[in-house]
Design a protein around this motif. Structure first.
Motif, PDB file in Angstrom:
ATOM      1  N   TRP A  47       0.845  -1.200   0.000  1.00 36.73           N
ATOM      2  CA  TRP A  47       0.000   0.000   0.000  1.00 36.73           C
ATOM      3  C   TRP A  47       0.878   1.247   0.000  1.00 36.73           C
ATOM      4  CZ3 TRP A  47       0.196   3.630   3.908  1.00 36.73           C
ATOM      5  CH2 TRP A  47       0.790   3.232   5.122  1.00 36.73           C
ATOM      6  N   ASP A  48       0.448   2.223  -0.749  1.00 35.61           N
ATOM      7  CA  ASP A  48       1.212   3.471  -0.850  1.00 35.61           C
ATOM      8  C   ASP A  48       0.294   4.553  -1.404  1.00 35.61           C
ATOM      9  OD1 ASP A  48       3.064   5.517  -1.298  1.00 35.61           O
ATOM     10  OD2 ASP A  48       4.644   4.108  -1.923  1.00 35.61           O
ATOM     11  N   TYR A  49       0.077   5.610  -0.626  1.00 35.59           N
ATOM     12  CA  TYR A  49      -0.814   6.702  -1.035  1.00 35.59           C
ATOM     13  C   TYR A  49      -0.073   8.029  -1.212  1.00 35.59           C
ATOM     14  CZ  TYR A  49      -3.602   3.423   1.814  1.00 35.59           C
ATOM     15  OH  TYR A  49      -4.141   2.303   2.394  1.00 35.59           O
ATOM     16  N   TYR A  50       1.234   8.010  -1.018  1.00 38.11           N
ATOM     17  CA  TYR A  50       1.929   9.268  -0.786  1.00 38.11           C
ATOM     18  C   TYR A  50       2.954   9.666  -1.839  1.00 38.11           C
ATOM     19  CZ  TYR A  50      -0.134   8.391   3.768  1.00 38.11           C
ATOM     20  OH  TYR A  50      -1.020   8.130   4.772  1.00 38.11           O
ATOM     21  N   PRO A 101       8.386 -14.819  -2.671  1.00 36.00           N
ATOM     22  CA  PRO A 101       7.738 -15.697  -3.647  1.00 36.00           C
ATOM     23  C   PRO A 101       6.230 -15.465  -3.719  1.00 36.00           C
ATOM     24  CG  PRO A 101       8.204 -16.918  -1.645  1.00 36.00           C
ATOM     25  CD  PRO A 101       8.830 -15.559  -1.472  1.00 36.00           C
ATOM     26  N   ASN A 102       5.700 -14.708  -2.773  1.00 33.67           N
ATOM     27  CA  ASN A 102       4.263 -14.456  -2.695  1.00 33.67           C
ATOM     28  C   ASN A 102       3.795 -13.521  -3.804  1.00 33.67           C
ATOM     29  OD1 ASN A 102       5.732 -14.612  -0.023  1.00 33.67           O
ATOM     30  ND2 ASN A 102       3.684 -15.139   0.667  1.00 33.67           N
ATOM     31  N   LYS A 103       2.515 -13.682  -4.174  1.00 32.87           N
ATOM     32  CA  LYS A 103       1.911 -12.768  -5.139  1.00 32.87           C
ATOM     33  C   LYS A 103       1.752 -11.387  -4.514  1.00 32.87           C
ATOM     34  CE  LYS A 103      -2.063 -12.293  -8.232  1.00 32.87           C
ATOM     35  NZ  LYS A 103      -3.302 -12.924  -8.753  1.00 32.87           N
ATOM     36  N   THR A 104       1.937 -10.329  -5.313  1.00 30.77           N
ATOM     37  CA  THR A 104       1.830  -8.957  -4.813  1.00 30.77           C
ATOM     38  C   THR A 104       0.595  -8.259  -5.375  1.00 30.77           C
ATOM     39  OG1 THR A 104       4.238  -8.737  -4.592  1.00 30.77           O
ATOM     40  CG2 THR A 104       2.957  -6.699  -4.679  1.00 30.77           C
ATOM     41  N   TYR A 105      -0.169  -7.666  -4.486  1.00 32.93           N
ATOM     42  CA  TYR A 105      -1.253  -6.759  -4.866  1.00 32.93           C
ATOM     43  C   TYR A 105      -0.786  -5.330  -4.594  1.00 32.93           C
ATOM     44  CZ  TYR A 105      -4.976 -10.242  -5.435  1.00 32.93           C
ATOM     45  OH  TYR A 105      -5.766 -11.258  -5.885  1.00 32.93           O
ATOM     46  N   PHE A 106      -1.425  -4.372  -5.233  1.00 31.31           N
ATOM     47  CA  PHE A 106      -1.139  -2.969  -4.911  1.00 31.31           C
ATOM     48  C   PHE A 106      -2.406  -2.285  -4.437  1.00 31.31           C
ATOM     49  CE2 PHE A 106      -1.055   1.565  -5.987  1.00 31.31           C
ATOM     50  CZ  PHE A 106       0.032   1.960  -5.226  1.00 31.31           C
ATOM     51  N   ALA A 107      -2.308  -1.567  -3.330  1.00 27.70           N
ATOM     52  CA  ALA A 107      -3.425  -0.770  -2.814  1.00 27.70           C
ATOM     53  C   ALA A 107      -3.018   0.693  -2.811  1.00 27.70           C
ATOM     54  CB  ALA A 107      -3.796  -1.211  -1.398  1.00 27.70           C
ATOM     55  N   VAL A 151      -4.986  -4.339  -8.654  1.00 27.78           N
ATOM     56  CA  VAL A 151      -4.835  -3.016  -8.047  1.00 27.78           C
ATOM     57  C   VAL A 151      -6.173  -2.614  -7.447  1.00 27.78           C
ATOM     58  CG1 VAL A 151      -4.427  -0.567  -8.507  1.00 27.78           C
ATOM     59  CG2 VAL A 151      -3.017  -2.289  -9.643  1.00 27.78           C
ATOM     60  N   ILE A 152      -6.160  -2.185  -6.211  1.00 30.77           N
ATOM     61  CA  ILE A 152      -7.364  -1.642  -5.589  1.00 30.77           C
ATOM     62  C   ILE A 152      -7.081  -0.213  -5.146  1.00 30.77           C
ATOM     63  CG2 ILE A 152      -8.255  -3.879  -4.802  1.00 30.77           C
ATOM     64  CD1 ILE A 152      -7.277  -3.149  -1.982  1.00 30.77           C
ATOM     65  N   MET A 153      -8.152   0.574  -5.015  1.00 32.21           N
ATOM     66  CA  MET A 153      -8.021   1.936  -4.521  1.00 32.21           C
ATOM     67  C   MET A 153      -8.819   2.066  -3.225  1.00 32.21           C
ATOM     68  SD  MET A 153      -6.047   3.841  -6.362  1.00 32.21           S
ATOM     69  CE  MET A 153      -5.013   3.199  -7.689  1.00 32.21           C
ATOM     70  N   LEU A 191      -8.770   7.403 -13.101  1.00 36.21           N
ATOM     71  CA  LEU A 191      -7.892   6.254 -12.892  1.00 36.21           C
ATOM     72  C   LEU A 191      -8.401   5.029 -13.641  1.00 36.21           C
ATOM     73  CD1 LEU A 191      -7.116   6.695  -9.091  1.00 36.21           C
ATOM     74  CD2 LEU A 191      -5.555   7.096 -10.990  1.00 36.21           C
ATOM     75  N   ALA A 192      -9.731   4.837 -13.681  1.00 31.56           N
ATOM     76  CA  ALA A 192     -10.299   3.708 -14.413  1.00 31.56           C
ATOM     77  C   ALA A 192      -9.966   3.800 -15.901  1.00 31.56           C
ATOM     78  CB  ALA A 192     -11.811   3.657 -14.211  1.00 31.56           C
TER      79      ALA A 192
END
Length: 336
Positions: free
Chosen positions: A58-61, A79-85, A120-122, A144-145
């Motif tokens: 997660w990173d908003y900045y 090795p884990n899957k990465t999501y981005f928030a 990716v989630i917001m 963004l969409a």
């Protein structure tokens, strides 16, 4: 491990926000200005992270793509899957920041695409009372969409938005303006802190430069054309009322202290306090309409406590000033 076992039993996957692992390896910091974040230290942590947990970065900045690039590469060590928030800025008060959302999230999306992040989630957090209307962020959500789909033409994005919504893109963006004082201002979120800044104690009067009341009045006036819209006018009405309050409230503390020091407390100044009280009541009424349209009822008691406390405090200040002007007290200790 216990939670994961329960999740697996019922067919669920688990995701964990990844900062805890990075902080363990990076002296309490999530992000680092050096390459240490992807060094041997974090490899020791990798062994303890269950392989079936998906990591959420997660990173908003940040506003530079290279910062997101570096953190995504660090996540790739796992090795884990990465999501981005990422973050749609809704958590600072009554006003969103569509402007900073786009400034920070567009480079984040570029980095995610380049590094193959599929999900990716917001986030739209409701910190500190959940004051911000989620629908006031439609411009950044829509932008963004479109950007994710590959449409990076700002003019085309705005034109598409304008065809779908009754209020144009640039009209919605005007909501942000009440907090956008220009690059030379170091203050953040003035529409909230000046609303609650005490009229006598004035702890945050030091941030003012003298034109704030006029600016807030100008911003409020620019929102008026959108207040009558059947679908989204209630949002603009609330922000308009907030700007109207701040057109008096922003500098009333400074004006009061100056008048007191010059022994020139006028009835006109006291009348401003009375006008301010009425404007705050109108803001409360408009904000109440917004709240009950968008949210469950539970939680509005916080707004009642805050705005009600503000009203009572301003009433007390007004009464103290009136007593001083009428000679019932010989000084106002808070202003000495």
């Amino acid at each position: 491990q216990k939670v994961l076992a329960i999740a697996e039993k019922y067919g669920f996957k688990a995701r964990m926000w990844s900062d805890m692992f990075f902080r363990l390896a990076n002296d309490g910091n999530y992000c680092s200005d050096t390459d240490d974040i992807s060094s041997k230290k974090i490899k020791k942590i990798i062994e303890d992270v269950p392989k079936n947990v998906e990591l959420v970065y997660w990173d908003y900045y940040h506003t530079q793509k290279q910062d997101y690039d570096k953190m995504l590469k660090a996540h790739n060590i796992f090795p884990n899957k990465t999501y981005f928030a990422g973050g749609i800025w809704t958590w600072s008060g009554y006003i969103p920041s569509n402007t900073f959302t786009l400034k920070s999230m567009l480079p984040a999306i570029d980095a995610c695409k380049e590094q193959g992040v599929e999900s990716v989630i917001m986030t739209m957090w409701g910190d500190n009372g959940g004051e911000c209307s989620f629908f006031s962020t439609l411009p950044s959500l829509f932008y963004l969409a479109e950007y994710v789909k590959g449409n990076k033409d700002e003019k085309a994005i705005k034109e598409k938005f304008d065809k779908l919504f009754p209020i144009p893109f640039d009209g919605f963006m005007k909501i942000d303006d009440i907090n956008n004082w220009g690059e030379d201002r170091t203050t953040e979120n003035p529409s909230k802190y000046l609303l609650f800044n005490d009229c006598f104690a004035g702890a945050l009067d030091c941030t003012l430069r003298g034109d704030e009341s006029k600016q807030f009045a100008k911003y409020a006036k620019e929102l008026l054309p959108y207040c009558q819209d059947e679908e989204y006018g209630y949002i603009f009405e609330s922000v308009y009322r907030l700007g109207d309050v701040l057109s008096i409230k922003a500098d009333i503390g400074q004006r009061t202290r100056k008048a007191y020091q010059e022994k020139a407390i006028t009835q006109e100044l006291i009348n401003d306090y009375e006008s301010l009280i009425e404007k705050i009541k109108e803001f409360h009424k408009a904000y109440s309409k917004l709240w009950y349209k968008e949210n469950k009822a539970l939680g509005f008691e916080i707004q009642d406590y805050r705005i009600g406390g503000l009203l009572q405090r301003i009433t007390s200040c007004k009464e103290r000033l009136q007593a001083y002007r009428n000679g019932k007290i010989d000084k106002i200790e808070e202003l000495e």
